[in-house]
Write a protein that holds these residues in place. Sequence first.
Motif, mmCIF file in Angstrom:
data_model
loop_
_atom_site.group_PDB
_atom_site.id
_atom_site.type_symbol
_atom_site.label_atom_id
_atom_site.label_comp_id
_atom_site.label_asym_id
_atom_site.label_seq_id
_atom_site.Cartn_x
_atom_site.Cartn_y
_atom_site.Cartn_z
ATOM 1 N N GLU A 47 -96.101 -38.033 -21.670
ATOM 2 C CA GLU A 47 -95.012 -37.955 -20.987
ATOM 3 C C GLU A 47 -94.359 -38.691 -21.140
ATOM 4 O O GLU A 47 -92.690 -38.854 -22.254
ATOM 5 C CB GLU A 47 -94.612 -37.776 -19.883
ATOM 6 N N GLU A 50 -93.152 -38.850 -24.786
ATOM 7 C CA GLU A 50 -92.737 -38.356 -25.081
ATOM 8 C C GLU A 50 -90.752 -38.442 -24.723
ATOM 9 O O GLU A 50 -89.918 -37.917 -26.005
ATOM 10 C CB GLU A 50 -92.792 -36.506 -25.130
ATOM 11 N N LEU A 51 -90.851 -38.773 -24.099
ATOM 12 C CA LEU A 51 -89.472 -39.875 -23.613
ATOM 13 C C LEU A 51 -89.403 -40.790 -25.047
ATOM 14 O O LEU A 51 -88.018 -40.605 -24.744
ATOM 15 C CB LEU A 51 -89.609 -40.261 -22.080
ATOM 16 N N ALA A 53 -89.704 -40.472 -27.767
ATOM 17 C CA ALA A 53 -89.192 -39.833 -29.132
ATOM 18 C C ALA A 53 -87.867 -39.527 -28.956
ATOM 19 O O ALA A 53 -86.863 -39.717 -29.575
ATOM 20 C CB ALA A 53 -90.511 -39.106 -29.508
ATOM 21 N N GLN A 54 -88.225 -38.942 -28.038
ATOM 22 C CA GLN A 54 -86.505 -38.301 -27.132
ATOM 23 C C GLN A 54 -85.348 -39.617 -27.479
ATOM 24 O O GLN A 54 -84.273 -39.458 -27.621
ATOM 25 C CB GLN A 54 -86.720 -37.462 -26.180
ATOM 26 N N HIS A 55 -85.883 -40.523 -26.828
ATOM 27 C CA HIS A 55 -84.471 -41.664 -26.941
ATOM 28 C C HIS A 55 -84.600 -42.355 -28.508
ATOM 29 O O HIS A 55 -83.166 -42.048 -28.672
ATOM 30 C CB HIS A 55 -85.223 -42.647 -26.346
ATOM 31 N N HIS A 56 -85.806 -42.041 -29.021
ATOM 32 C CA HIS A 56 -85.064 -42.793 -29.926
ATOM 33 C C HIS A 56 -84.214 -41.620 -31.016
ATOM 34 O O HIS A 56 -83.442 -41.682 -32.137
ATOM 35 C CB HIS A 56 -86.386 -42.603 -31.189
ATOM 36 N N GLN A 57 -84.103 -40.199 -30.682
ATOM 37 C CA GLN A 57 -83.543 -39.449 -30.999
ATOM 38 C C GLN A 57 -82.657 -39.435 -31.266
ATOM 39 O O GLN A 57 -81.755 -38.687 -32.745
ATOM 40 C CB GLN A 57 -84.977 -37.843 -31.596
ATOM 41 N N LEU A 58 -81.905 -39.141 -29.919
ATOM 42 C CA LEU A 58 -81.312 -38.943 -29.677
ATOM 43 C C LEU A 58 -80.235 -40.436 -30.422
ATOM 44 O O LEU A 58 -78.277 -40.263 -30.104
ATOM 45 C CB LEU A 58 -81.008 -38.672 -28.282
ATOM 46 N N GLU A 62 -79.265 -39.170 -33.232
ATOM 47 C CA GLU A 62 -78.170 -38.711 -33.573
ATOM 48 C C GLU A 62 -76.858 -38.955 -32.861
ATOM 49 O O GLU A 62 -76.037 -38.934 -33.819
ATOM 50 C CB GLU A 62 -78.930 -37.294 -32.664
#
Length: 145
Positions: A47, A50-51, A53-58, A62
Amino acid sequence: MNISVNKELLRARADGYQLLGRLLLEGARPELLETLGGAFGEAEAAEIDELAAQHHQLLEVEVLPYATVFLEPGSQAGGQAADVARQVCAELDVPRATLDVSDDHIGALLVLLGRLDECELRAAELDDEALYFRVRRAQVRVLDE
Protein backbone atom coordinates in the motif's frame (compact mmCIF):
# COMPACT_ATOMS: atom_id res chain seq x y z
CA MET A 1 -1.77 42.94 27.03
CA ASN A 2 -2.61 39.33 27.70
CA ILE A 3 -2.71 37.54 24.34
CA SER A 4 -5.39 34.87 24.36
CA VAL A 5 -5.17 31.99 21.89
CA ASN A 6 -6.49 28.46 21.80
CA LYS A 7 -3.14 26.73 22.32
CA GLU A 8 -4.40 23.22 21.59
CA LEU A 9 -5.98 24.31 18.31
CA LEU A 10 -2.91 26.31 17.31
CA ARG A 11 -0.60 23.37 18.07
CA ALA A 12 -2.86 20.95 16.15
CA ARG A 13 -3.04 23.31 13.18
CA ALA A 14 0.76 23.80 13.18
CA ASP A 15 1.33 20.04 13.31
CA GLY A 16 -1.28 19.41 10.61
CA TYR A 17 0.14 21.98 8.21
CA GLN A 18 3.64 20.64 8.67
CA LEU A 19 2.63 17.00 8.26
CA LEU A 20 0.62 17.73 5.10
CA GLY A 21 3.49 19.81 3.77
CA ARG A 22 6.00 17.05 4.41
CA LEU A 23 3.71 14.51 2.74
CA LEU A 24 3.55 16.71 -0.36
CA LEU A 25 7.31 17.33 -0.33
CA GLU A 26 8.52 13.86 0.62
CA GLY A 27 5.75 11.54 -0.51
CA ALA A 28 4.05 8.67 1.31
CA ARG A 29 7.03 7.51 3.32
CA PRO A 30 6.40 4.94 6.07
CA GLU A 31 7.54 7.24 8.91
CA LEU A 32 5.18 10.00 7.76
CA LEU A 33 2.31 7.57 7.42
CA GLU A 34 3.13 6.28 10.90
CA THR A 35 2.85 9.86 12.17
CA LEU A 36 -0.69 9.90 10.87
CA GLY A 37 -1.23 7.08 13.32
CA GLY A 38 -4.65 5.57 13.64
CA ALA A 39 -6.21 7.92 11.10
CA PHE A 40 -5.73 5.33 8.36
CA GLY A 41 -4.76 2.24 10.31
CA GLU A 42 -1.68 0.16 9.62
CA ALA A 43 -0.45 0.36 6.05
CA GLU A 44 1.10 -2.62 4.33
CA ALA A 45 4.33 -2.23 2.35
CA ALA A 46 2.46 -2.75 -0.94
CA GLU A 47 0.00 0.00 0.00
CA ILE A 48 2.86 2.37 0.81
CA ASP A 49 4.48 1.61 -2.55
CA GLU A 50 1.17 2.28 -4.30
CA LEU A 51 0.71 5.57 -2.43
CA ALA A 52 4.25 6.61 -3.38
CA ALA A 53 3.56 5.80 -7.04
CA GLN A 54 0.29 7.77 -6.98
CA HIS A 55 2.03 10.71 -5.29
CA HIS A 56 4.71 10.72 -8.00
CA GLN A 57 2.16 10.46 -10.82
CA LEU A 58 -0.05 13.22 -9.46
CA LEU A 59 2.44 15.76 -8.13
CA GLU A 60 5.41 15.24 -10.40
CA VAL A 61 3.80 14.26 -13.71
CA GLU A 62 0.20 15.51 -13.88
CA VAL A 63 0.03 18.61 -11.67
CA LEU A 64 2.96 20.80 -10.74
CA PRO A 65 2.48 21.64 -7.04
CA TYR A 66 3.66 25.24 -7.25
CA ALA A 67 1.41 28.14 -6.30
CA THR A 68 2.72 30.46 -8.99
CA VAL A 69 1.96 27.93 -11.72
CA PHE A 70 -1.69 28.66 -10.99
CA LEU A 71 -1.50 32.26 -9.82
CA GLU A 72 0.91 34.10 -12.10
CA PRO A 73 1.01 34.88 -15.80
CA GLY A 74 3.42 32.61 -17.62
CA SER A 75 2.83 29.74 -15.16
CA GLN A 76 6.43 29.62 -13.95
CA ALA A 77 7.53 28.25 -10.59
CA GLY A 78 8.94 30.92 -8.32
CA GLY A 79 7.55 34.41 -8.64
CA GLN A 80 5.62 36.47 -6.10
CA ALA A 81 4.49 33.60 -3.83
CA ALA A 82 8.07 32.34 -3.53
CA ASP A 83 9.35 35.88 -2.91
CA VAL A 84 6.82 36.44 -0.12
CA ALA A 85 7.66 33.09 1.50
CA ARG A 86 11.39 33.90 1.48
CA GLN A 87 10.76 37.42 2.84
CA VAL A 88 8.59 36.11 5.67
CA CYS A 89 11.22 33.52 6.61
CA ALA A 90 13.92 36.20 6.69
CA GLU A 91 11.82 38.73 8.62
CA LEU A 92 10.79 36.27 11.33
CA ASP A 93 13.97 34.17 11.33
CA VAL A 94 11.98 31.07 10.38
CA PRO A 95 13.87 28.35 8.51
CA ARG A 96 12.72 27.64 4.97
CA ALA A 97 10.93 24.34 4.50
CA THR A 98 13.52 22.95 2.12
CA LEU A 99 16.20 24.08 -0.23
CA ASP A 100 15.33 21.31 -2.70
CA VAL A 101 12.29 22.99 -4.27
CA SER A 102 11.05 26.50 -4.97
CA ASP A 103 9.52 28.28 -1.97
CA ASP A 104 6.16 28.43 -3.72
CA HIS A 105 5.80 24.61 -3.65
CA ILE A 106 2.48 23.88 -1.95
CA GLY A 107 4.23 21.55 0.52
CA ALA A 108 6.80 24.22 1.41
CA LEU A 109 4.05 26.78 1.93
CA LEU A 110 2.16 24.41 4.24
CA VAL A 111 5.32 23.77 6.27
CA LEU A 112 5.85 27.55 6.48
CA LEU A 113 2.27 28.09 7.68
CA GLY A 114 2.84 25.46 10.37
CA ARG A 115 6.02 27.22 11.48
CA LEU A 116 4.19 30.55 11.56
CA ASP A 117 1.54 28.97 13.79
CA GLU A 118 4.36 27.90 16.11
CA CYS A 119 5.64 31.49 16.11
CA GLU A 120 2.16 32.75 16.94
CA LEU A 121 1.96 30.31 19.84
CA ARG A 122 5.39 31.36 21.10
CA ALA A 123 4.46 35.06 20.86
CA ALA A 124 1.28 34.41 22.85
CA GLU A 125 3.16 32.44 25.50
CA LEU A 126 5.70 35.29 25.81
CA ASP A 127 2.87 37.83 25.74
CA ASP A 128 4.86 39.66 23.06
CA GLU A 129 2.26 41.79 21.32
CA ALA A 130 4.64 43.19 18.69
CA LEU A 131 5.82 39.71 17.65
CA TYR A 132 2.28 38.35 17.74
CA PHE A 133 1.02 40.97 15.28
CA ARG A 134 4.11 40.63 13.04
CA VAL A 135 3.41 36.88 12.81
CA ARG A 136 -0.29 37.42 12.12
CA ARG A 137 0.54 39.88 9.30
CA ALA A 138 3.04 37.37 7.89
CA GLN A 139 0.39 34.62 7.90
CA VAL A 140 -1.98 36.87 5.94
CA ARG A 141 0.74 37.73 3.43
CA VAL A 142 1.52 34.04 2.80
CA LEU A 143 -2.15 33.11 2.49
CA ASP A 144 -2.90 36.06 0.20
CA GLU A 145 -0.12 35.13 -2.21
